[in-house]
Design an enzyme around this catalytic site. Structure first.
Site, PDB file in Angstrom:
ATOM      1  N   TYR A   1      -1.262  -1.237  10.246  1.00  0.00           N
ATOM      2  CA  TYR A   1      -1.292  -1.432   8.783  1.00  0.00           C
ATOM      3  C   TYR A   1      -0.053  -0.825   8.134  1.00  0.00           C
ATOM      4  O   TYR A   1       0.623  -1.475   7.341  1.00  0.00           O
ATOM      5  CB  TYR A   1      -2.564  -0.815   8.209  1.00  0.00           C
ATOM      6  CG  TYR A   1      -2.799  -1.134   6.745  1.00  0.00           C
ATOM      7  CD1 TYR A   1      -3.255  -2.391   6.351  1.00  0.00           C
ATOM      8  CD2 TYR A   1      -2.550  -0.186   5.752  1.00  0.00           C
ATOM      9  CE1 TYR A   1      -3.478  -2.684   5.016  1.00  0.00           C
ATOM     10  CE2 TYR A   1      -2.780  -0.473   4.416  1.00  0.00           C
ATOM     11  CZ  TYR A   1      -3.244  -1.727   4.055  1.00  0.00           C
ATOM     12  OH  TYR A   1      -3.459  -2.019   2.725  1.00  0.00           O
TER      13      TYR A   1
ATOM     14  N   SER B   1       0.869  -1.178   0.000  1.00  0.00           N
ATOM     15  CA  SER B   1       0.000   0.000   0.000  1.00  0.00           C
ATOM     16  C   SER B   1       0.900   1.220   0.000  1.00  0.00           C
ATOM     17  O   SER B   1       2.036   1.153   0.492  1.00  0.00           O
ATOM     18  CB  SER B   1      -0.868  -0.013   1.256  1.00  0.00           C
ATOM     19  OG  SER B   1      -1.446   1.265   1.453  1.00  0.00           O
TER      20      SER B   1
HETATM   21  N1  LIG Z   1      -8.679  -1.913  -1.276  1.00  0.00           N
HETATM   22  C1  LIG Z   1      -7.777  -0.956  -1.175  1.00  0.00           C
HETATM   23  O1  LIG Z   1      -8.083   0.261  -1.297  1.00  0.00           O
HETATM   24  C2  LIG Z   1      -6.322  -1.289  -0.943  1.00  0.00           C
HETATM   25  C3  LIG Z   1      -5.389  -0.246  -0.920  1.00  0.00           C
HETATM   26  C4  LIG Z   1      -4.048  -0.540  -0.729  1.00  0.00           C
HETATM   27  C5  LIG Z   1      -3.642  -1.864  -0.585  1.00  0.00           C
HETATM   28  N2  LIG Z   1      -4.581  -2.865  -0.589  1.00  0.00           N
HETATM   29  C6  LIG Z   1      -4.091  -4.234  -0.405  1.00  0.00           C
HETATM   30  O2  LIG Z   1      -4.617  -5.071  -1.419  1.00  0.00           O
HETATM   31  C7  LIG Z   1      -4.776  -6.411  -0.947  1.00  0.00           C
HETATM   32  C8  LIG Z   1      -6.189  -6.906  -1.239  1.00  0.00           C
HETATM   33  O3  LIG Z   1      -7.089  -6.007  -0.625  1.00  0.00           O
HETATM   34  P1  LIG Z   1      -8.669  -6.037  -0.934  1.00  0.00           P
HETATM   35  O4  LIG Z   1      -9.094  -4.618  -1.023  1.00  0.00           O
HETATM   36  O5  LIG Z   1      -8.959  -6.962  -2.050  1.00  0.00           O
HETATM   37  O6  LIG Z   1      -9.190  -6.631   0.453  1.00  0.00           O
HETATM   38  P2  LIG Z   1     -10.501  -7.500   0.768  1.00  0.00           P
HETATM   39  O7  LIG Z   1     -11.546  -7.256  -0.240  1.00  0.00           O
HETATM   40  O8  LIG Z   1     -10.787  -7.210   2.206  1.00  0.00           O
HETATM   41  O9  LIG Z   1      -9.987  -9.011   0.607  1.00  0.00           O
HETATM   42  C9  LIG Z   1      -8.970  -9.481   1.429  1.00  0.00           C
HETATM   43  C10 LIG Z   1      -8.626 -10.913   1.056  1.00  0.00           C
HETATM   44  O10 LIG Z   1      -7.583 -11.355   1.942  1.00  0.00           O
HETATM   45  C11 LIG Z   1      -7.999 -12.579   2.538  1.00  0.00           C
HETATM   46  N3  LIG Z   1      -7.414 -12.794   3.860  1.00  0.00           N
HETATM   47  C12 LIG Z   1      -7.542 -12.056   4.980  1.00  0.00           C
HETATM   48  N4  LIG Z   1      -6.897 -12.632   5.998  1.00  0.00           N
HETATM   49  C13 LIG Z   1      -6.341 -13.773   5.522  1.00  0.00           C
HETATM   50  C14 LIG Z   1      -5.557 -14.794   6.087  1.00  0.00           C
HETATM   51  N5  LIG Z   1      -5.213 -14.815   7.378  1.00  0.00           N
HETATM   52  N6  LIG Z   1      -5.158 -15.827   5.284  1.00  0.00           N
HETATM   53  C15 LIG Z   1      -5.504 -15.840   3.990  1.00  0.00           C
HETATM   54  N7  LIG Z   1      -6.264 -14.914   3.394  1.00  0.00           N
HETATM   55  C16 LIG Z   1      -6.669 -13.885   4.148  1.00  0.00           C
HETATM   56  C17 LIG Z   1      -9.507 -12.462   2.626  1.00  0.00           C
HETATM   57  O11 LIG Z   1     -10.087 -13.748   2.859  1.00  0.00           O
HETATM   58  P3  LIG Z   1     -11.486 -13.912   3.678  1.00  0.00           P
HETATM   59  O12 LIG Z   1     -12.589 -13.666   2.692  1.00  0.00           O
HETATM   60  O13 LIG Z   1     -11.433 -15.291   4.202  1.00  0.00           O
HETATM   61  O14 LIG Z   1     -11.482 -12.866   4.779  1.00  0.00           O
HETATM   62  C18 LIG Z   1      -9.801 -11.877   1.267  1.00  0.00           C
HETATM   63  O15 LIG Z   1      -9.759 -12.865   0.284  1.00  0.00           O
HETATM   64  C19 LIG Z   1      -4.429  -6.351   0.544  1.00  0.00           C
HETATM   65  O16 LIG Z   1      -3.107  -6.794   0.749  1.00  0.00           O
HETATM   66  C20 LIG Z   1      -4.555  -4.884   0.888  1.00  0.00           C
HETATM   67  O17 LIG Z   1      -3.752  -4.522   1.993  1.00  0.00           O
HETATM   68  C21 LIG Z   1      -5.895  -2.620  -0.772  1.00  0.00           C
END
Ligand SMILES: NC(=O)c1ccc[n+]([C@@H]2O[C@H](COP(=O)([O-])OP(=O)(O)OC[C@H]3O[C@@H](n4cnc5c(N)ncnc54)[C@H](OP(=O)(O)O)[C@@H]3O)[C@@H](O)[C@H]2O)c1
Length: 269
Positions: A191, A175
């Site tokens: 985070y 991020s």
């Molecule tokens: N969305 C944003 O604006 C944003 C910005 C910057 C960076 N990011 C990064 O992008 C990545 C994806 O984010 P997203 O927005 O797609 O998040 P999301 O929609 O909340 O999805 C998160 C995913 O991670 C999985 N997860 C959580 N804990 C886990 C664990 N202990 N073991 C295995 N899987 C796990 C979740 O599985 P479950 O369904 O089982 O919970 C889900 O599949 C993350 O690394 C996040 O930090 C996102």
């Protein structure tokens, strides 16, 4: 006379048997090259493994790689609830909780001998902790366990699979909140630190594995419309995943160890 008839009948039967036998032999020998040719015609499909692929950015990446003809291995904590992922073409769902070493070892056993061209450590969490007084230490530890140690566990465990591939790419989804230079606003306790640690791990990984031809980067996916990013986020998940794929596709060895955005720009560490 009778002897001649018997002899000629015997010769005819023998010739017919030889003819049938030669047909059989030729059909068997034809089948071998044909099936070999079929094998040779198979085009090589690259394999991507994406953690946290049951929703959000991980699911969209899985969808796009699947549509592009890749073999997709998508991980989910609860595979029986990952129907969208399971229904993609050439997609295989594997159980994985990145904080659980037993779960990681089961993944390793399941993927033994399988080469992986591209590993995307995507799974992550963002519980909100805004002020130092309100930091929940257990929660802080858990964020680091998922966002920083999780990718270390998975990368370490899948190194033999990655080494067996030609592409050898490791993409860690970070991020912009992990940037120390850009942190003037504070907040996001747990985070920010977890992503800064992931960034540092990736730098070390890039340095160590460069001689083997690996490319290891961190990439910020934008502020994305997912459960984590919320509905007010400016970047649709499709645009984020398309951008990530485009950066990943165009990576050259000299791009390893860099901190990218999904738009192909660099973020200061
Ligand atoms: N969305 C944003 O604006 C944003 C910005 C910057 C960076 N990011 C990064 O992008 C990545 C994806 O984010 P997203 O927005 O797609 O998040 P999301 O929609 O909340 O999805 C998160 C995913 O991670 C999985 N997860 C959580 N804990 C886990 C664990 N202990 N073991 C295995 N899987 C796990 C979740 O599985 P479950 O369904 O089982 O919970 C889900 O599949 C993350 O690394 C996040 O930090 C996102």
């Amino acid at each position: 006379m009778n002897t001649n008839i018997i002899e000629s009948t015997f010769i005819q039967i023998t010739l017919k048997l030889l003819f049938v036998a030669s047909l059989l032999v030729s059909s068997i020998s034809c089948a071998q090259p044909d099936s070999d040719a079929g094998e040779n015609k198979k085009t090589y499909a690259a394999t991507v493994l994406i953690t946290g692929a049951n929703r959000g950015i991980g699911l969209e990446l899985a969808r796009q790689y699947s549509e592009a003809g890749w073999q997709v291995i998508g991980t989910a904590r609860q595979p029986d609830r990952a129907m969208e992922l399971a229904n993609l073409n050439n997609a295989r769902v594997v159980q994985l909780d990145v904080t659980d070493q037993d779960s990681v070892m089961r993944l390793v056993n399941e993927l033994s001998g399988q080469s992986i061209d591209l590993l995307i450590n995507n799974a992550g969490i963002l519980p909100m902790m805004r002020s130092v007084a309100n930091i929940d230490i257990d929660q802080f530890e858990y964020i680091v366990a998922v966002n920083s140690i999780g990718p270390v566990r998975v990368t370490q465990a899948l190194l033999p699979n990655l080494r067996a591939s030609q592409q050898k790419k490791i993409i860690n989804i970070t991020s912009n909140l992990g940037s120390i230079t850009d942190n003037t606003g504070g907040g996001f306790y747990g985070y920010r630190e977890s992503k800064a640690a992931l960034n540092m791990f990736t730098r070390s990984l890039a340095a160590e594995l460069r001689p083997e031809g690996f490319i290891c980067i961190v990439i910020h996916p934008g502020w994305v419309q997912t459960d984590m990013g919320g509905a007010n986020a400016p970047v649709p998940v499709q645009e984020s995943a398309t951008g990530i794929r485009s950066v990943v596709d165009s990576l050259a060895p000299e791009d390893s160890g860099k901190y990218w955005t999904f738009e192909g720009e660099q973020i200061p560490w």
